[in-house]
Write an enzyme that holds these catalytic residues in place. Structure first.
Site, mmCIF file in Angstrom:
data_model
loop_
_atom_site.group_PDB
_atom_site.id
_atom_site.type_symbol
_atom_site.label_atom_id
_atom_site.label_comp_id
_atom_site.label_asym_id
_atom_site.label_seq_id
_atom_site.Cartn_x
_atom_site.Cartn_y
_atom_site.Cartn_z
ATOM 1 N N LYS A 192 11.572 -6.396 10.358
ATOM 2 C CA LYS A 192 11.928 -6.478 8.882
ATOM 3 C C LYS A 192 11.174 -5.338 7.981
ATOM 4 O O LYS A 192 10.278 -5.280 7.671
ATOM 5 C CB LYS A 192 11.198 -7.745 8.462
ATOM 6 N N SER A 245 -0.407 -5.925 2.728
ATOM 7 C CA SER A 245 -1.695 -6.304 1.965
ATOM 8 C C SER A 245 -2.360 -7.436 2.703
ATOM 9 O O SER A 245 -1.800 -8.292 3.345
ATOM 10 C CB SER A 245 -1.258 -6.515 0.650
ATOM 11 N N GLY A 249 -0.787 -10.962 4.230
ATOM 12 C CA GLY A 249 -1.231 -11.296 5.710
ATOM 13 C C GLY A 249 -2.018 -12.609 5.793
ATOM 14 O O GLY A 249 -1.703 -13.182 6.719
ATOM 15 N N GLU A 267 -2.449 -5.659 10.278
ATOM 16 C CA GLU A 267 -2.999 -4.600 9.802
ATOM 17 C C GLU A 267 -3.014 -4.462 8.400
ATOM 18 O O GLU A 267 -1.866 -4.349 8.010
ATOM 19 C CB GLU A 267 -2.413 -3.669 10.379
ATOM 20 N N CYS A 302 -3.444 3.088 3.864
ATOM 21 C CA CYS A 302 -4.510 2.027 3.977
ATOM 22 C C CYS A 302 -5.646 2.634 4.461
ATOM 23 O O CYS A 302 -6.845 2.189 4.290
ATOM 24 C CB CYS A 302 -3.731 0.922 5.234
ATOM 25 N N GLU A 400 -8.388 -2.131 -3.697
ATOM 26 C CA GLU A 400 -7.244 -1.189 -2.956
ATOM 27 C C GLU A 400 -6.405 -0.986 -3.816
ATOM 28 O O GLU A 400 -5.558 -1.726 -4.533
ATOM 29 C CB GLU A 400 -6.741 -1.577 -1.816
#
Length: 498
Positions: A192, A245, A249, A267, A302, A400
């Protein structure tokens, strides 16, 4: 005469490019069951590239059923390992053969410079597929030391149906880090891609089928977060691998618990610290690495070195050099091979980054940048931006941003620098610049991060190194042979001889 691949060349290639926006399910291109589509907009100029299938629940069910059927039938995991290796190597060769086409899709779709997609993203994805193909017939099991009347075997078996939900910043490379080991381990896969960058995944699935990967084994479902959620909740998906993100997650992990307790590998985010000690052996190289660490890929990384920790003794000199270096990272047309910094992926991310910059103006000192540029193109561009902050509690230094925004923090001792680096909910990467061997080793050991660079930043793209983080940067590892562990189940078999 060699054709010069300049801006005009890539613009001509873009004009002639055939773009496919349908899903790839069970070996064929498919419209969404509802017929719904969404606009795929290029961040280069804000124009619509094509309309893409908006896959929903019916499409998820169809793809999962195809993946399950192919897995149970053994059309892939039942092949001789050498045969699977042969097919994946053929696929890797096709990825290299179609490198320019796929790179162009990445550049048009995500705003990444063509100089990067042709040298990093697509070659890296092909290398990943090749690397895991080569591992297929070389990774075996164990014979356990047991009583002599027994034979004890420890083997790994494919986990089954793997769903991979991947991000928009490295659309095909991050996807390859999932589907490469998952397919090598013998699973059937549903990919996806992000709705912000779905195009390369569709093309790569076509090439997988052309290479000989059987129908149903590798499927691509373009769509939005609802499709990812449905995959996470699906009772017939055995494993979900996600890059994105931390917020999403956590939701996917919860969906696993609400459904069949599928394996979930995450991750997630990062706010990586780049520490420069006063005995840094090469300040100019450190400056270049600090700039590249945050401005490469428009800061949409990231592992971006978004916190630059400078010893007070070198701070002023380093910042002056950094401001000068930032001038070489001016945003430009991503189709120009001379462009180092392209476009922000879409207007949503553009607004998010600009919002953080506005927040930073009120809580820190703006050193350089801070503006949206090239607005006349219709695209989404932000110039390299550097803030000097007094405290890591400032939002721009703690959260972030995923854009070309750097926070500079000052420290006085190594202990203070380590404490500052570790004072984050994330633990994906870190770096330490020092000329002292003891400082290098002890500092690297104390940094709570999945990857630590010493006297460099973001180097070592080799597949041999596991990639992932500590704390809320996620669990599990991409890359290396360790990634195969995520997509397989351990089985102990004991045979009594007498």
């Amino acid at each position: 005469m060699t054709l010069q691949k300049d801006l005009a060349y890539w613009q001509a290639q873009a004009a002639a490019l055939k773009i496919e926006g349908r899903a790839f399910i069970d070996g064929e291109l498919s419209d969404a069951a509802t017929g719904k589509t969404f606009d795929c907009i290029s961040p280069i100029d804000g124009k619509v590239l094509t309309r893409v299938a908006h896959c929903g629940e019916a499409d998820v069910d169809r793809a999962v059923a195809a993946a399950r059927r192919s897995f149970e039938a053994g059309v892939w995991n039942g092949l001789n390992p050498r045969k699977r290796k042969e097919i994946m190597l053929r696929w890797a060769a096709l990825l290299n053969e179609h490198m320019e086409e796929i790179a162009l899709l990445e550049t048009l779709d995500a705003g990444k410079p063509i100089g990067d997609t042709t040298t990093v993203d697509v070659p890296g994805a092909a290398y990943c597929v090749q690397w895991y193909a080569e591992a297929i017939d070389k990774v075996g099991g164990e014979i356990a030391p047991v009583d002599h009347h027994l034979v004890g075997m420890v083997t790994r078996e494919a986990i089954g149906v793997v769903a991979a939900v991947v991000p928009w910043n490295f659309p095909i490379l991050m996807a390859a880090w999932k589907f490469g080991p998952a397919l090598a381990a013998g699973n059937s896969v549903i990919l996806k891609p992000s709705e912000k960058s779905p195009l390369s995944a569709i093309r790569v699935a076509q090439l997988a089928f052309e290479a000989g990967i059987p129908a149903g084994v590798f499927n691509v479902l373009p769509g939005f977060g609802d499709a990812g959620k449905q995959l996470a909740l699906h009772m017939d998906v055995d494993c979900l691998a996600f890059t994105g993100s931390t917020y999403v997650g956590k939701q996917l992990m919860a969906h696993s618990g609400q459904s069949n307790l599928k394996r979930v590998w995450l991750e997630l985010g990062g706010k990586s610290a780049n520490i420069v000690m006063p005995d840094c052996p090469d300040m100019d190289r450190a400056v270049s690495a600090a700039a590249g660490g945050i401005f490469y890929n428009m800061g949409e990384m990231c592992t971006a070195g978004s916190r630059l920790l400078l010893h007070r003794a070198i701070k002023d000199e380093f910042i002056a050099k950094l401001v000068e270096k930032a001038k070489s990272w001016r945003p430009g047309n991503p189709l120009d091979p001379n462009t180092a910094m392209g476009a922000i992926v879409d207007n949503i991310q553009l607004d998010r980054v600009l919002s953080y910059i506005e927040t930073g103006r009120g809580e820190a000192r703006l050193v350089t940048g801070g503006n949206r540029v090239l607005q006349d193109t219709g695209g989404y561009y932000i110039e390299p931006t550097v803030f000097e902050v007094d405290s890591q509690e400032a939002r721009i230094a703690a959260e972030e941003i995923f854009g070309p925004v750097l926070s500079v923090v000052t420290f006085d001792t190594l202990d203070e620098a380590i404490a500052l680096a570790n004072a984050s909910e994330y633990g994906l990467a870190a770096a330490l610049w020092t000329g002292d061997l003891t400082t290098a080793h002890e500092g690297a050991r104390r940094l709570r991060a999945g990857t630590v660079w010493v006297n460099c930043y973001d180097e070592g793209g080799d597949m041999n190194f596991p990639f992932g983080g500590y704390k809320q940067s996620g669990n599990g590892r991409d890359k290396s042979l360790h990634a195969l562990e995520k997509y397989s189940e351990l089985k102990s078999t004991l045979v009594r001889l007498r």
